[in-house]
Design a protein around this motif. Structure first.
Motif, PDB file in Angstrom:
ATOM      1  N   CYS A   1       0.853  -1.013  -0.067  1.00 16.31           N
ATOM      2  CA  CYS A   1       0.116  -0.227  -0.297  1.00 16.31           C
ATOM      3  C   CYS A   1       0.951   1.157   0.063  1.00 16.31           C
ATOM      4  O   CYS A   1       1.645   1.238   0.624  1.00 16.31           O
ATOM      5  N   GLY A   2      -0.104   2.440  -0.140  1.00 15.98           N
ATOM      6  CA  GLY A   2       0.630   3.743  -0.555  1.00 15.98           C
ATOM      7  C   GLY A   2       2.309   4.569   1.039  1.00 15.98           C
ATOM      8  O   GLY A   2       3.071   4.054   0.902  1.00 15.98           O
ATOM      9  N   VAL A   3       1.388   3.657   1.924  1.00 13.26           N
ATOM     10  CA  VAL A   3       1.784   3.850   3.627  1.00 13.26           C
ATOM     11  C   VAL A   3       3.456   3.179   3.727  1.00 13.26           C
ATOM     12  O   VAL A   3       4.369   3.154   4.396  1.00 13.26           O
ATOM     13  N   CYS A   4       3.264   1.945   3.213  1.00  7.30           N
ATOM     14  CA  CYS A   4       4.172   0.761   3.382  1.00  7.30           C
ATOM     15  C   CYS A   4       5.288   1.667   1.955  1.00  7.30           C
ATOM     16  O   CYS A   4       6.704   1.684   2.845  1.00  7.30           O
ATOM     17  N   ARG A   5       4.450   1.455   1.442  1.00 12.41           N
ATOM     18  CA  ARG A   5       6.102   2.466   0.024  1.00 12.41           C
ATOM     19  C   ARG A   5       6.676   3.763   1.220  1.00 12.41           C
ATOM     20  O   ARG A   5       7.853   4.215   0.499  1.00 12.41           O
ATOM     21  N   GLN A   6       6.109   4.727   1.185  1.00 16.06           N
ATOM     22  CA  GLN A   6       6.196   5.886   2.191  1.00 16.06           C
ATOM     23  C   GLN A   6       7.503   5.384   3.357  1.00 16.06           C
ATOM     24  O   GLN A   6       8.438   5.440   3.547  1.00 16.06           O
ATOM     25  N   VAL A   7       7.281   4.297   3.391  1.00 15.77           N
ATOM     26  CA  VAL A   7       8.095   4.142   5.143  1.00 15.77           C
ATOM     27  C   VAL A   7       9.129   3.508   4.571  1.00 15.77           C
ATOM     28  O   VAL A   7      10.155   3.390   4.909  1.00 15.77           O
ATOM     29  N   MET A   8       8.894   2.815   3.474  1.00 16.51           N
ATOM     30  CA  MET A   8      10.691   1.767   2.439  1.00 16.51           C
ATOM     31  C   MET A   8      11.381   2.900   2.279  1.00 16.51           C
ATOM     32  O   MET A   8      12.798   3.070   1.941  1.00 16.51           O
ATOM     33  N   MET A   9      10.874   4.538   1.917  1.00 13.29           N
ATOM     34  CA  MET A   9      11.605   5.698   1.033  1.00 13.29           C
ATOM     35  C   MET A   9      11.841   6.260   2.100  1.00 13.29           C
ATOM     36  O   MET A   9      13.277   6.933   1.938  1.00 13.29           O
ATOM     37  N   GLU A  10      11.804   5.656   3.198  1.00 12.66           N
ATOM     38  CA  GLU A  10      12.496   6.726   4.736  1.00 12.66           C
ATOM     39  C   GLU A  10      13.549   6.017   4.495  1.00 12.66           C
ATOM     40  O   GLU A  10      14.484   6.666   5.029  1.00 12.66           O
ATOM     41  N   PHE A  11      13.738   4.364   4.800  1.00 11.32           N
ATOM     42  CA  PHE A  11      14.768   3.644   4.328  1.00 11.32           C
ATOM     43  C   PHE A  11      15.809   3.357   3.261  1.00 11.32           C
ATOM     44  O   PHE A  11      16.456   2.415   3.598  1.00 11.32           O
ATOM     45  N   CYS A  12      15.350   3.533   2.563  1.00 14.44           N
ATOM     46  CA  CYS A  12      16.144   2.248   0.947  1.00 14.44           C
ATOM     47  C   CYS A  12      16.113   3.692  -0.037  1.00 14.44           C
ATOM     48  O   CYS A  12      15.304   4.510  -0.325  1.00 14.44           O
ATOM     49  N   ASN A  13      17.010   3.338  -0.556  1.00 14.36           N
ATOM     50  CA  ASN A  13      17.309   3.940  -1.695  1.00 14.36           C
ATOM     51  C   ASN A  13      16.593   3.710  -3.068  1.00 14.36           C
ATOM     52  O   ASN A  13      17.041   2.667  -3.509  1.00 14.36           O
ATOM     53  N   PRO A  14      15.703   4.293  -3.728  1.00 12.06           N
ATOM     54  CA  PRO A  14      14.624   3.942  -4.091  1.00 12.06           C
ATOM     55  C   PRO A  14      14.796   2.558  -5.985  1.00 12.06           C
ATOM     56  O   PRO A  14      14.662   2.322  -6.118  1.00 12.06           O
ATOM     57  N   LYS A  15      16.300   3.074  -6.020  1.00 12.92           N
ATOM     58  CA  LYS A  15      16.695   2.701  -7.117  1.00 12.92           C
ATOM     59  C   LYS A  15      17.063   0.825  -6.888  1.00 12.92           C
ATOM     60  O   LYS A  15      17.469   0.442  -7.460  1.00 12.92           O
ATOM     61  N   GLN A  16      17.518   1.411  -5.521  1.00  8.76           N
ATOM     62  CA  GLN A  16      18.091   0.249  -5.512  1.00  8.76           C
ATOM     63  C   GLN A  16      17.199  -0.908  -4.864  1.00  8.76           C
ATOM     64  O   GLN A  16      17.602  -2.138  -5.287  1.00  8.76           O
ATOM     65  N   PHE A  17      16.204  -0.424  -3.624  1.00 14.10           N
ATOM     66  CA  PHE A  17      15.759  -1.426  -3.053  1.00 14.10           C
ATOM     67  C   PHE A  17      14.977  -2.027  -4.191  1.00 14.10           C
ATOM     68  O   PHE A  17      13.991  -1.216  -4.879  1.00 14.10           O
ATOM     69  N   ARG A  18      14.353  -2.972  -3.549  1.00 15.00           N
ATOM     70  CA  ARG A  18      14.171  -4.400  -4.407  1.00 15.00           C
ATOM     71  C   ARG A  18      12.917  -5.093  -3.987  1.00 15.00           C
ATOM     72  O   ARG A  18      12.648  -5.952  -2.698  1.00 15.00           O
ATOM     73  N   ILE A  19      11.907  -4.688  -4.156  1.00 13.17           N
ATOM     74  CA  ILE A  19      10.119  -5.664  -3.824  1.00 13.17           C
ATOM     75  C   ILE A  19       9.685  -6.441  -4.624  1.00 13.17           C
ATOM     76  O   ILE A  19      10.400  -6.446  -5.974  1.00 13.17           O
ATOM     77  N   ILE A  20      10.149  -7.883  -4.240  1.00 11.30           N
ATOM     78  CA  ILE A  20       9.484  -8.761  -4.829  1.00 11.30           C
ATOM     79  C   ILE A  20       7.956  -9.018  -4.904  1.00 11.30           C
ATOM     80  O   ILE A  20       8.000  -9.436  -3.106  1.00 11.30           O
ATOM     81  N   LEU A  21       6.933  -9.138  -5.711  1.00  8.03           N
ATOM     82  CA  LEU A  21       5.623 -10.141  -5.652  1.00  8.03           C
ATOM     83  C   LEU A  21       5.952 -10.465  -6.428  1.00  8.03           C
ATOM     84  O   LEU A  21       6.046 -11.217  -7.301  1.00  8.03           O
ATOM     85  N   ALA A  22       5.319 -12.097  -5.518  1.00 13.32           N
ATOM     86  CA  ALA A  22       5.144 -13.543  -5.711  1.00 13.32           C
ATOM     87  C   ALA A  22       3.463 -14.117  -5.473  1.00 13.32           C
ATOM     88  O   ALA A  22       3.494 -13.760  -4.652  1.00 13.32           O
ATOM     89  N   THR A  23       3.247 -15.091  -6.254  1.00  8.47           N
ATOM     90  CA  THR A  23       2.415 -16.122  -6.018  1.00  8.47           C
ATOM     91  C   THR A  23       3.074 -17.506  -5.364  1.00  8.47           C
ATOM     92  O   THR A  23       2.358 -18.187  -5.589  1.00  8.47           O
ATOM     93  N   GLY A  24       3.838 -17.913  -5.585  1.00  4.71           N
ATOM     94  CA  GLY A  24       4.569 -19.044  -5.352  1.00  4.71           C
ATOM     95  C   GLY A  24       6.657 -18.758  -5.683  1.00  4.71           C
ATOM     96  O   GLY A  24       6.982 -17.572  -6.204  1.00  4.71           O
TER      97      GLY A  24
END
Ligand code: THU
Length: 139
Positions: free
Chosen positions: A93-116
């Motif tokens: 969600c948007g709030v979680c993306r903002q929390v990531m933005m606080e601690f992570c470099n947006p170009k480098q931090f990876r978000i893995i979305l999976a169903t398996g």
């Protein structure tokens, strides 16, 4: 990122679904957050009868890690679905993306979305939060 590590993060996130506390929505989310030195912090969503105190899985993982002194992160894997059935990606969600933005470099931090372990996509934080506002803007 190596496929083996991605699969480990996916398996770890899936395992969290059993701890997800969702008496109101039944929508279960699990997360596995990888620090730069290779540690994994887990998270699940935790709902609340008053609704707004509900915490998403991603923020649970981040707040656990930050409260243990971690500040540097490489990636997070997120899985989720109604009753814990993984049919499609559960994007942060948007709030979680903002929390990531606080601690992570947006170009480098990876978000893995999976169903398996055999079905996933890897995004950067910048992909999911373009033109994000972060600590750098206040420097
Ligand atoms: N949820 C998460 O845990 N992560 C997200 O990024 C999206 C939503 C949870 C919150 C709530 O418990 C349930 O999913 C339905 O919104």
């Amino acid at each position: 990122m190596e496929k083996e590590l991605i699969e480990k993060l996916i398996q770890t996130a899936i395992k969290q679904l059993e701890f997800s506390y969702t008496p109101y929505s039944g929508f279960k989310v699990g997360a596995a957050l990888l620090t730069k030195d290779g540690k994994i912090y887990t998270g699940c969503n935790i709902e609340n009868a008053a609704h707004t105190p509900t915490n998403c899985a991603e923020r649970t993982a981040f707040f656990k890690a930050v409260s243990e002194g971690e500040r540097e992160f490489d990636a997070i894997c997120v899985v989720g679905g109604k009753d814990g059935v993984l049919t499609e990606y559960a994007a942060p969600c948007g709030v979680c993306r903002q929390v990531m933005m606080e601690f992570c470099n947006p170009k480098q931090f990876r978000i893995i979305l999976a169903t398996g372990t055999e079905h996933y996509d890897v995004f950067s934080l910048e992909d999911l939060l373009p033109q994000g506002f972060g600590p750098g803007n206040l420097a």
